[in-house]
Design an enzyme around this catalytic site. Structure first.
Site, short mmCIF file in Angstrom:
data_model
loop_
_atom_site.label_atom_id
_atom_site.label_comp_id
_atom_site.label_asym_id
_atom_site.label_seq_id
_atom_site.Cartn_x
_atom_site.Cartn_y
_atom_site.Cartn_z
N ARG A 49 0.82 -1.21 0.00
CA ARG A 49 0.00 0.00 0.00
C ARG A 49 0.86 1.26 0.00
NH1 ARG A 49 -2.37 1.29 6.00
NH2 ARG A 49 -0.53 0.75 7.22
N LYS A 70 2.38 6.36 1.81
CA LYS A 70 1.62 5.24 2.40
C LYS A 70 0.13 5.46 2.17
CE LYS A 70 2.75 3.00 5.94
NZ LYS A 70 3.01 2.50 7.32
N ASP A 78 -6.75 -3.53 -0.38
CA ASP A 78 -7.08 -2.43 -1.30
C ASP A 78 -5.95 -1.41 -1.41
OD1 ASP A 78 -7.22 -0.94 1.05
OD2 ASP A 78 -9.41 -0.89 1.10
N GLY A 79 -4.89 -1.59 -0.62
CA GLY A 79 -3.73 -0.71 -0.71
C GLY A 79 -3.94 0.68 -0.15
N ARG A 107 14.77 -2.90 4.07
CA ARG A 107 14.44 -3.70 5.25
C ARG A 107 15.29 -4.97 5.29
NH1 ARG A 107 8.40 -2.82 5.57
NH2 ARG A 107 7.92 -1.17 4.08
N ASP A 112 10.25 -8.17 7.93
CA ASP A 112 10.06 -7.15 6.89
C ASP A 112 9.74 -5.79 7.49
OD1 ASP A 112 7.56 -8.72 7.44
OD2 ASP A 112 6.65 -7.09 6.32
N ASN A 113 9.57 -5.73 8.81
CA ASN A 113 9.33 -4.45 9.50
C ASN A 113 10.58 -3.95 10.21
OD1 ASN A 113 6.68 -4.54 8.69
ND2 ASN A 113 5.90 -5.31 10.62
#
EC number: 2.7.7.-
Length: 481
Positions: free
Chosen positions: A88, A108, A120-121, A178, A248-249
């Protein structure tokens, strides 16, 4: 002008995507302090166009915009997911300040990308305000973090638990790379991993450029592990719970990244879980340092074909050593100590056990510790629920202060300088969000300004510096937050 060095990476690291613009959007928050810090001279018209995803707006004609969605992988709640990427968000480019420091502009809530999966991003006003508040709160506390430059919203509705107003946020940081980028690179082969390593070193760790392989990769891994350890220690010291520490965070710069169901403590609970979707407590407060190590292990495994086990273990040991040293330093400062003695870890540990057992307000305790042995000591003691349980600890604390050899005024100054007077509790953030959803952005502006100087008293926010009521405590949130 926005540059785009990320396009230097192999095409497997991104896909060009244009945002789904918000219609009839309006700019509702601008971080003027951050704009000044990064020498950003965009007009409000340009900032609105960028933040609302209106990249074809005439005000942006001077920019050669090439928005892209990044591809990476990662471990989510312990399980590898090869299908991750910017689901997103879009990387718009890099802004360079007068000192030559480059800053990624990342939108974002931009809409669907090839990595949105079934989403839905889009983002909602609630979630972008929470990220804006958290990043500025951590920045004010001296914790490494990404920042937020602006928020745009519109009357468009997005369905989450209910229908909510759509919004988007411009996130700013020197790098959006990341741990998951390295996991993706490793899956593509040694040449791709080497390319990413060299890119990261060139743009973010130039001091390592003189090293040859495998020393360069080893030094990069060790440095990232050390930075991550410092971040974990600072989170623990300020009572911050991230909530979703998937690999990934995790930022390769050791910054707080991807805010979701975060929380700053109300009453201290060692095993506190801020994410109501975290049924097993994987990312509970007391697990954060352990998960930091785990994510660094995953990063180290990405270098399996480059680094031997000894080099990987050296980096992981550096994490542990750095964390232990940084954590004691941070916690000693909170109680007015500047030197470190062998028994300090027990003094701190025993205090936290007592605070956990008696559900003592985390931030207020350390702030009011400055009142200990003073005429207004009662304000501290009322927090303890059972002050008698703390008698022995205060005696040990007194003996340790005598060993430190500092005056009472110096002790108080040290405590007040590092323990905030205002804290972004979840009930406060919720109140700010509800006001914004009703069209009132004044509380948001007031709190962002105050969070930049959290150690000052802020008499206008005095009502928020009292212990919260039972119904205001312990608000848990979901990943959609």
């Amino acid at each position: 002008m926005l540059q785009h060095p990320y396009l230097e990476l192999p095409k497997s690291f991104f896909q060009p995507v244009w945002p789904e613009p918000q219609q009839n959007a309006r700019l509702v928050a601008v971080n003027r302090a951050l704009m000044q810090e990064i020498d950003c001279d965009l007009s409000d018209e340009q900032l609105l166009a960028l933040t609302a995803g209106q990249l074809e707006d005439a005000s942006l004609a001077e920019f050669d915009l090439q928005p892209l969605a990044q591809k990476y992988t990662g471990h989510q709640f312990g399980y590898y997911n090869p299908d991750l990427g910017d689901g997103r968000g879009l990387l718009l480019g890099r802004w360079e300040d007068k000192n030559g420091q480059a800053w990624d502009f990342h939108l974002k809530g931009a809409g669907r990308t090839p990595y949105s999966r079934r989403g839905d991003g889009r983002a909602v006003l609630r979630s972008v305000i929470r990220e804006y508040l958290a990043s500025e709160a951590l920045f004010g506390l001296g914790v490494p973090t990404t920042r937020a430059l602006s928020i745009a919203t519109s009357d468009e509705q997005v369905q989450r638990e209910t229908f909510e107003p759509r919004a988007s946020l411009m996130r700013v940081t020197p790098s959006h790379i990341r741990f998951g980028h390295f996991q993706w690179a490793a899956s593509k082969g040694p040449a791709t991993l080497e390319f990413l390593t060299n890119f990261v070193v060139e743009h973010h760790y130039p001091e390592l450029q003189s090293l040859e392989e495998p020393q360069r990769s080893a030094a990069l891994l060790k440095t990232v592990c050390e930075r991550t350890a410092v971040l974990m220690a600072k989170w623990q010291a300020v009572g911050f719970n991230h909530g979703v520490m998937n690999s990934d965070n995790m930022s390769i710069l050791g910054e707080t990244f991807d805010f979701g169901p975060y929380a700053f403590f109300d009453d201290f609970q060692i095993e506190y879980i801020c994410n109501h979707s975290d049924y097993e407590g994987r990312y509970a407060y007391n697990q954060q340092p352990k998960i930091g190590v785990t994510n660094c292990q995953l990063l180290a495994h990405a270098f399996d074909k480059v680094l031997d086990e000894a080099a990987q273990n050296e980096a992981l040991e550096a994490f542990v050593e750095t964390y232990n040293r940084q954590y004691i330093d941070e916690m000693n400062c909170k109680i007015g100590l500047h030197t470190v003695q062998p028994d300090d870890k027990n003094l701190i540990g025993d205090l936290l056990v007592l605070m956990d057992q008696h559900r003592v307000d985390f931030s207020l305790f350390f702030r009011r510790l400055a009142k200990w042995n003073q005429p207004d000591e009662g304000e501290l003691m009322t927090l303890l629920n059972q002050p008698g349980a703390f008698v022995d600890w205060f005696q040990r604390y007194d003996a340790r202060l005598q060993q430190e050899g500092i005056s009472e005024s110096e002790r108080q100054q040290r405590i007040l300088a590092v323990n905030p007077a205002i804290v972004l509790r979840n009930y406060i953030a919720q109140g700010i969000i509800e006001a914004a959803e009703n069209g009132d952005y004044q509380p948001l502006e007031q709190w962002v300004e105050a969070l930049h100087s959290p150690f000052e008293e802020h008499p206008g926010l005095a009502e928020f510096q009292k212990p919260p009521s039972p119904e205001q405590k312990g608000l848990q949130l979901s990943c959609s937050s």
